[in-house]
Design a protein around this motif. Structure first.
Motif, PDB file in Angstrom:
ATOM      1  N   ARG A  48       0.153  51.775 -34.570  1.00  0.00           N
ATOM      2  CA  ARG A  48       0.183  52.913 -35.502  1.00  0.00           C
ATOM      3  C   ARG A  48      -1.030  53.820 -35.284  1.00  0.00           C
ATOM      4  N   GLN A  49      -2.192  53.219 -35.017  1.00  0.00           N
ATOM      5  CA  GLN A  49      -3.380  54.036 -34.751  1.00  0.00           C
ATOM      6  C   GLN A  49      -3.197  54.857 -33.482  1.00  0.00           C
ATOM      7  N   ARG A  50      -2.619  54.260 -32.456  1.00  0.00           N
ATOM      8  CA  ARG A  50      -2.388  54.990 -31.204  1.00  0.00           C
ATOM      9  C   ARG A  50      -1.407  56.142 -31.415  1.00  0.00           C
ATOM     10  N   VAL A  51      -0.372  55.915 -32.228  1.00  0.00           N
ATOM     11  CA  VAL A  51       0.578  56.985 -32.539  1.00  0.00           C
ATOM     12  C   VAL A  51      -0.138  58.113 -33.299  1.00  0.00           C
ATOM     13  N   ALA A  52      -0.997  57.746 -34.247  1.00  0.00           N
ATOM     14  CA  ALA A  52      -1.745  58.767 -34.989  1.00  0.00           C
ATOM     15  C   ALA A  52      -2.635  59.575 -34.052  1.00  0.00           C
ATOM     16  N   ILE A  53      -3.240  58.913 -33.082  1.00  0.00           N
ATOM     17  CA  ILE A  53      -4.081  59.616 -32.106  1.00  0.00           C
ATOM     18  C   ILE A  53      -3.213  60.549 -31.253  1.00  0.00           C
ATOM     19  N   ALA A  54      -2.058  60.051 -30.808  1.00  0.00           N
ATOM     20  CA  ALA A  54      -1.156  60.889 -30.011  1.00  0.00           C
ATOM     21  C   ALA A  54      -0.705  62.121 -30.798  1.00  0.00           C
ATOM     22  N   ARG A  55      -0.390  61.932 -32.075  1.00  0.00           N
ATOM     23  CA  ARG A  55       0.010  63.078 -32.906  1.00  0.00           C
ATOM     24  C   ARG A  55      -1.124  64.082 -33.038  1.00  0.00           C
ATOM     25  N   ALA A  56      -2.349  63.582 -33.190  1.00  0.00           N
ATOM     26  CA  ALA A  56      -3.495  64.475 -33.321  1.00  0.00           C
ATOM     27  C   ALA A  56      -3.727  65.274 -32.035  1.00  0.00           C
ATOM     28  N   LEU A  57      -3.386  64.684 -30.895  1.00  0.00           N
ATOM     29  CA  LEU A  57      -3.621  65.345 -29.611  1.00  0.00           C
ATOM     30  C   LEU A  57      -2.466  66.240 -29.173  1.00  0.00           C
ATOM     31  N   ALA A  58      -1.353  66.208 -29.879  1.00  0.00           N
ATOM     32  CA  ALA A  58      -0.148  66.934 -29.469  1.00  0.00           C
ATOM     33  C   ALA A  58      -0.367  68.432 -29.294  1.00  0.00           C
ATOM     34  N   LEU A  59      -1.243  69.013 -30.089  1.00  0.00           N
ATOM     35  CA  LEU A  59      -1.479  70.462 -30.000  1.00  0.00           C
ATOM     36  C   LEU A  59      -2.698  70.809 -29.154  1.00  0.00           C
ATOM     37  N   ASP A  60      -3.184  69.833 -28.407  1.00  0.00           N
ATOM     38  CA  ASP A  60      -4.325  70.039 -27.507  1.00  0.00           C
ATOM     39  C   ASP A  60      -5.544  70.625 -28.226  1.00  0.00           C
ATOM     40  N   PRO A  61      -6.023  69.936 -29.275  1.00  0.00           N
ATOM     41  CA  PRO A  61      -7.166  70.470 -30.023  1.00  0.00           C
ATOM     42  C   PRO A  61      -8.481  70.278 -29.261  1.00  0.00           C
ATOM     43  N   GLY A  62      -9.471  71.051 -29.628  1.00  0.00           N
ATOM     44  CA  GLY A  62     -10.805  70.876 -29.075  1.00  0.00           C
ATOM     45  C   GLY A  62     -11.640  69.933 -29.930  1.00  0.00           C
ATOM     46  N   LEU A  63     -11.220  69.764 -31.196  1.00  0.00           N
ATOM     47  CA  LEU A  63     -11.944  68.937 -32.156  1.00  0.00           C
ATOM     48  C   LEU A  63     -10.952  68.048 -32.892  1.00  0.00           C
ATOM     49  N   VAL A  64     -11.278  66.768 -33.003  1.00  0.00           N
ATOM     50  CA  VAL A  64     -10.439  65.823 -33.743  1.00  0.00           C
ATOM     51  C   VAL A  64     -11.327  65.097 -34.747  1.00  0.00           C
ATOM     52  N   VAL A  65     -10.876  65.046 -36.004  1.00  0.00           N
ATOM     53  CA  VAL A  65     -11.582  64.301 -37.044  1.00  0.00           C
ATOM     54  C   VAL A  65     -10.899  62.944 -37.168  1.00  0.00           C
ATOM     55  N   VAL A  66     -11.661  61.867 -36.968  1.00  0.00           N
ATOM     56  CA  VAL A  66     -11.129  60.517 -37.110  1.00  0.00           C
ATOM     57  C   VAL A  66     -11.844  59.860 -38.285  1.00  0.00           C
ATOM     58  N   ASP A  67     -11.083  59.578 -39.332  1.00  0.00           N
ATOM     59  CA  ASP A  67     -11.649  59.052 -40.573  1.00  0.00           C
ATOM     60  C   ASP A  67     -11.309  57.569 -40.692  1.00  0.00           C
ATOM     61  N   GLU A  68     -12.324  56.712 -40.556  1.00  0.00           N
ATOM     62  CA  GLU A  68     -12.176  55.251 -40.627  1.00  0.00           C
ATOM     63  C   GLU A  68     -11.009  54.778 -39.755  1.00  0.00           C
ATOM     64  N   PRO A  69     -11.020  55.100 -38.457  1.00  0.00           N
ATOM     65  CA  PRO A  69      -9.864  54.780 -37.611  1.00  0.00           C
ATOM     66  C   PRO A  69      -9.660  53.298 -37.329  1.00  0.00           C
ATOM     67  N   THR A  70     -10.639  52.458 -37.633  1.00  0.00           N
ATOM     68  CA  THR A  70     -10.500  51.035 -37.307  1.00  0.00           C
ATOM     69  C   THR A  70     -10.632  50.130 -38.523  1.00  0.00           C
ATOM     70  N   SER A  71     -10.589  50.700 -39.720  1.00  0.00           N
ATOM     71  CA  SER A  71     -10.897  49.911 -40.923  1.00  0.00           C
ATOM     72  C   SER A  71      -9.940  48.755 -41.186  1.00  0.00           C
ATOM     73  N   ALA A  72      -8.682  48.858 -40.816  1.00  0.00           N
ATOM     74  CA  ALA A  72      -7.725  47.792 -41.124  1.00  0.00           C
ATOM     75  C   ALA A  72      -7.321  46.994 -39.890  1.00  0.00           C
ATOM     76  N   LEU A  73      -8.100  47.073 -38.830  1.00  0.00           N
ATOM     77  CA  LEU A  73      -7.723  46.426 -37.579  1.00  0.00           C
ATOM     78  C   LEU A  73      -8.579  45.196 -37.314  1.00  0.00           C
ATOM     79  N   ASP A  74      -7.996  44.229 -36.579  1.00  0.00           N
ATOM     80  CA  ASP A  74      -8.802  43.069 -36.197  1.00  0.00           C
ATOM     81  C   ASP A  74      -9.769  43.476 -35.077  1.00  0.00           C
ATOM     82  N   VAL A  75     -10.706  42.613 -34.762  1.00  0.00           N
ATOM     83  CA  VAL A  75     -11.824  42.955 -33.881  1.00  0.00           C
ATOM     84  C   VAL A  75     -11.365  43.395 -32.495  1.00  0.00           C
ATOM     85  N   SER A  76     -10.424  42.682 -31.889  1.00  0.00           N
ATOM     86  CA  SER A  76     -10.017  43.035 -30.525  1.00  0.00           C
ATOM     87  C   SER A  76      -9.278  44.370 -30.483  1.00  0.00           C
TER      88      SER A  76
END
Length: 197
Positions: free
Chosen positions: A23-51
């Motif tokens: 789901r995080q990778r999909v969110a990143i792909a959606r954020a990159l879809a419009l080829d932005p120069g700046l991306v805001v990532v808010d707590e992107p790893t908070s619910a993920l295990d360490v690996s």
């Protein structure tokens, strides 16, 4: 453009059919879809295990490099922020209280809140006790007078209650803070964790 390591077969999957990392990778792909120069990532790893967390952070660093992205990385995990950033800005109740180069944030931070964040992030290589914070957590909609951190700060006094400090420059370029009673520069955070609040 799907980020690497996300199988194309998942393009038609529903969110409930994806793992947290997918789901995080999909969110990143959606954020990159419009080829932005700046991306805001808010707590992107908070619910993920360490690996999976490490994979997402490495993916973001790779995309930053390959695509020339500017990232605004928002997190309470200051050690991760340090790894992901060139510059760290510490905010408390919506106010900037410190700005420092990322490689100087742990033991060179001058604001007590930045030091408290540094101590609150567990580290296997250099474990320290967290700095104890006492006192009420103030309302974000009705912040206290003066310094917003004063209700929880072990250094606060009446000056802190009366006046919001302006920015002071530290001895190193690119480092500034807002505190009437800053932590001594290069004083180990470990020492602060052992003091009385």
């Amino acid at each position: 453009m799907l980020p690497r390591r996300l199988p194309r077969a998942l393009a038609d999957a529903l969110p409930g059919q994806l793992s947290g990392g997918q789901r995080q990778r999909v969110a990143i792909a959606r954020a990159l879809a419009l080829d932005p120069g700046l991306v805001v990532v808010d707590e992107p790893t908070s619910a993920l295990d360490v690996s999976v967390r490490a994979q997402i952070l490495n993916l973001l660093l790779d995309l930053k490099e390959r695509l020339g992205l500017a990232l605004v990385f928002v997190s309470h995990d200051i050690r991760t922020v340090r790894r992901m950033s060139d510059r760290v800005i510490t905010m408390y109740l919506g106010r900037i209280v410190e700005e420092t180069p990322a490689d100087r944030v742990t033991d060179s931070a001058r604001h007590p809140y930045t030091r408290a964040l540094c101590s609150a992030t567990p580290s296997l290589l250099d474990p320290i006790a967290p700095i104890p914070l006492s006192g009420p957590v103030p309302s974000a909609t009705r912040p206290p007078s003066g310094c917003p951190f004063r209700t929880r700060c072990w250094k606060a006094d009446t000056l802190c209650a009366d006046l919001m400090p302006g920015f002071s420059a530290a001895s190193r370029p690119g480092h500034r803070y807002r505190c009437h009673h800053p932590v001594e520069e290069d004083r180990p955070t470990r020492d602060l964790a052992n003091q009385e609040p």
